[in-house]
Scaffold this motif. Structure first.
Motif, mmCIF file in Angstrom:
data_model
loop_
_atom_site.group_PDB
_atom_site.id
_atom_site.type_symbol
_atom_site.label_atom_id
_atom_site.label_comp_id
_atom_site.label_asym_id
_atom_site.label_seq_id
_atom_site.Cartn_x
_atom_site.Cartn_y
_atom_site.Cartn_z
ATOM 1 N N ALA A 142 0.841 -1.202 0.000
ATOM 2 C CA ALA A 142 0.000 0.000 0.000
ATOM 3 C C ALA A 142 0.880 1.256 0.000
ATOM 4 O O ALA A 142 0.606 2.222 -0.722
ATOM 5 N N ASP A 143 1.947 1.237 0.802
ATOM 6 C CA ASP A 143 2.851 2.392 0.873
ATOM 7 C C ASP A 143 3.564 2.606 -0.459
ATOM 8 O O ASP A 143 3.765 3.752 -0.892
ATOM 9 N N LEU A 144 3.954 1.511 -1.109
ATOM 10 C CA LEU A 144 4.650 1.618 -2.394
ATOM 11 C C LEU A 144 3.749 2.271 -3.437
ATOM 12 O O LEU A 144 4.156 3.209 -4.136
ATOM 13 N N PHE A 145 2.520 1.783 -3.544
ATOM 14 C CA PHE A 145 1.603 2.349 -4.535
ATOM 15 C C PHE A 145 1.152 3.763 -4.149
ATOM 16 O O PHE A 145 0.838 4.569 -5.028
ATOM 17 N N ARG A 146 1.145 4.058 -2.853
ATOM 18 C CA ARG A 146 0.829 5.429 -2.443
ATOM 19 C C ARG A 146 1.935 6.384 -2.909
ATOM 20 O O ARG A 146 1.659 7.504 -3.365
ATOM 21 N N ALA A 147 3.171 5.924 -2.836
ATOM 22 C CA ALA A 147 4.282 6.741 -3.337
ATOM 23 C C ALA A 147 4.170 6.914 -4.850
ATOM 24 O O ALA A 147 4.393 8.014 -5.377
ATOM 25 N N PHE A 148 3.817 5.822 -5.551
ATOM 26 C CA PHE A 148 3.618 5.911 -7.002
ATOM 27 C C PHE A 148 2.491 6.895 -7.329
ATOM 28 O O PHE A 148 2.582 7.676 -8.276
ATOM 29 N N LEU A 149 1.413 6.833 -6.540
ATOM 30 C CA LEU A 149 0.271 7.716 -6.766
ATOM 31 C C LEU A 149 0.665 9.179 -6.580
ATOM 32 O O LEU A 149 0.299 10.039 -7.396
ATOM 33 N N ASN A 150 1.416 9.461 -5.529
ATOM 34 C CA ASN A 150 1.841 10.838 -5.277
ATOM 35 C C ASN A 150 2.691 11.372 -6.430
ATOM 36 O O ASN A 150 2.573 12.543 -6.821
ATOM 37 N N GLU A 151 3.539 10.517 -6.970
ATOM 38 C CA GLU A 151 4.350 10.926 -8.130
ATOM 39 C C GLU A 151 3.466 11.219 -9.334
ATOM 40 O O GLU A 151 3.688 12.200 -10.067
ATOM 41 N N ALA A 152 2.466 10.373 -9.555
ATOM 42 C CA ALA A 152 1.567 10.568 -10.694
ATOM 43 C C ALA A 152 0.768 11.864 -10.552
ATOM 44 O O ALA A 152 0.581 12.598 -11.530
ATOM 45 N N VAL A 153 0.313 12.155 -9.334
ATOM 46 C CA VAL A 153 -0.442 13.392 -9.095
ATOM 47 C C VAL A 153 0.447 14.610 -9.346
ATOM 48 O O VAL A 153 0.026 15.589 -9.983
ATOM 49 N N THR A 154 1.678 14.559 -8.861
ATOM 50 C CA THR A 154 2.608 15.673 -9.065
ATOM 51 C C THR A 154 2.891 15.893 -10.542
ATOM 52 O O THR A 154 2.874 17.032 -11.042
ATOM 53 N N LEU A 155 3.145 14.816 -11.269
ATOM 54 C CA LEU A 155 3.420 14.928 -12.701
ATOM 55 C C LEU A 155 2.185 15.397 -13.463
ATOM 56 O O LEU A 155 2.299 16.158 -14.433
ATOM 57 N N ASN A 156 1.015 14.960 -13.028
ATOM 58 C CA ASN A 156 -0.228 15.418 -13.654
ATOM 59 C C ASN A 156 -0.386 16.927 -13.493
ATOM 60 O O ASN A 156 -0.733 17.642 -14.448
ATOM 61 N N ASP A 157 -0.120 17.425 -12.287
ATOM 62 C CA ASP A 157 -0.205 18.872 -12.022
ATOM 63 C C ASP A 157 0.783 19.642 -12.891
ATOM 64 O O ASP A 157 0.434 20.662 -13.498
ATOM 65 N N ARG A 158 2.008 19.167 -12.949
ATOM 66 C CA ARG A 158 3.045 19.878 -13.697
ATOM 67 C C ARG A 158 2.756 19.858 -15.193
ATOM 68 O O ARG A 158 2.959 20.862 -15.894
ATOM 69 N N THR A 159 2.291 18.728 -15.692
ATOM 70 C CA THR A 159 1.988 18.617 -17.126
ATOM 71 C C THR A 159 0.820 19.518 -17.499
ATOM 72 O O THR A 159 0.856 20.214 -18.522
ATOM 73 N N ARG A 160 -0.221 19.504 -16.663
ATOM 74 C CA ARG A 160 -1.374 20.368 -16.932
ATOM 75 C C ARG A 160 -0.952 21.838 -16.912
ATOM 76 O O ARG A 160 -1.423 22.638 -17.730
ATOM 77 N N HIS A 161 -0.058 22.197 -15.991
ATOM 78 C CA HIS A 161 0.412 23.585 -15.889
ATOM 79 C C HIS A 161 1.113 24.007 -17.187
ATOM 80 O O HIS A 161 0.872 25.112 -17.696
ATOM 81 N N VAL A 162 1.945 23.148 -17.742
ATOM 82 C CA VAL A 162 2.641 23.484 -18.986
ATOM 83 C C VAL A 162 1.652 23.560 -20.152
ATOM 84 O O VAL A 162 1.754 24.443 -21.012
#
Length: 336
Positions: free
Chosen positions: A122-142
């Motif tokens: 659960a912790d591993l996939f939570r870390a993966f999820l946080n990375e995906a959310v961050t990248l989603n935010d940054r990509t949308r911003h660009v």
């Protein structure tokens, strides 16, 4: 660790295995993107996402090694990416594709967390999820900064709560149809956008493959995507909802493949599976019968296309067998 209560469950193994294979595909795509990108605002995003994908691969490899589980072959970059190949897609395509991948990552990692039993998984996939959310935010911003972010249609704000009074709210076959619900438009928008990206991907891949059968398969996919987009636009126009705009996902004039045919087939298979999942989710929340029927037909169409692609991969011994339970009957027969 067989028989140990702390062993990985079938759901955990499946999600880890799928994540590994998907991230190996992503790493291949991003390797070509990184080699050919010219936009200095997009380049750091590609590099970051590539580092994230490779980090996932290393983490899952270590976990599988510790558990004594064979890691998937996946799609090694050195085998499936042809270094030095000309640019096949525009930089905006790269940005759009990465945005699409982050949305899929958010959905898949969230689902993996819900199915995890062990805390470390659960912790591993939570870390993966946080990375995906961050990248989603940054990509949308660009995307927003460049003025190429395509927003879902706007609507007039509801001013008061209402209740449904007539059962014709559900109809859609004959006579006047009610206006589309906001949730129905949201999924129709997503369907159109996904197929626009799929069409561009298929067009580029058809341009560079040297296998006539695979080329015909990709061109068939282009026609399927076009038909779906036209149908969705017709439904939106009927309710006076603006048609979905298309971003600049230009395909270049290159005819030299940047990827192996096996990888390109895997990419299209993954996009088809994601599309089918979206159709199912859309059908579940749509309340007009004609919209429900539309998504049922899209599931059938996408399913047939995906199955044909899988059969082509199986014929070429390109499709890796996912983790599966033992065939007890076969084991018993081996003893006889």
């Amino acid at each position: 660790m067989e028989g140990n209560v702390t062993s990985l469950t079938s759901a955990e193994i499946s999600n880890l295995w799928s994540t590994y294979v998907n991230d190996s595909i992503v790493a291949c795509l991003l390797t070509h993107f990184a080699e050919t990108v010219t936009d200095d605002e997009i380049r750091p995003l590609i590099d970051e996402m590539l580092n994230v994908a490779n980090g996932h691969l290393r983490a899952i490899e270590q976990l599988f090694a510790a558990e004594g589980i064979a890691k998937p072959v996946g799609y090694p970059v050195e085998k499936h990416v042809y270094s030095g190949a000309p640019k096949l897609f525009s930089d905006i395509f790269y940005l759009e594709y990465m945005y699409h991948m982050t949305k899929f990552g958010i959905a898949s990692h969230s689902g993996a967390i819900a199915l995890a039993s062990r805390q470390d998984i659960a912790d591993l996939f939570r870390a993966f999820l946080n990375e995906a959310v961050t990248l989603n935010d940054r990509t949308r911003h660009v995307l927003l900064e460049k003025g190429v972010y395509i927003r879902p249609p706007y609507m007039v704000y509801p001013k008061q709560a209402e209740f449904i009074e007539k059962q014709r709210f559900l109809t859609g076959w004959f006579g006047p149809r009610r206006p589309l619900l906001a949730i129905e438009v949201a999924h129709l928008f997503t369907t159109a956008r996904n197929n626009e990206l799929g069409k561009a991907t298929l067009t580029g891949f058809a341009q560079v493959t040297v296998d006539p059968e695979i080329r015909n398969f990709f061109l068939r996919g282009v026609r399927v995507c076009s038909d779906i987009m036209n149908t969705v636009h017709d439904v939106l126009r009927e309710s006076n909802v603006p048609a979905v705009m298309s971003p600049d996902v230009t395909v270049t004039d290159s005819t030299k493949p940047p990827f192996s045919d096996q990888l390109m087939m895997a990419v299209i298979n993954a996009l088809s599976v994601i599309g089918t999942a979206e159709y199912g989710a859309a059908m579940a929340v749509s309340l007009r019968r004609d919209i429900i029927a539309l998504y049922a037909s899209l599931i059938a169409k996408a399913g047939a296309f995906t199955e044909d692609g899988a059969n082509m991969m199986i014929e070429r011994r390109w499709l890796e067998y996912p983790p599966h339970f033992l065939d007890r009957q076969q084991l018993a027969l081996q003893k006889s």
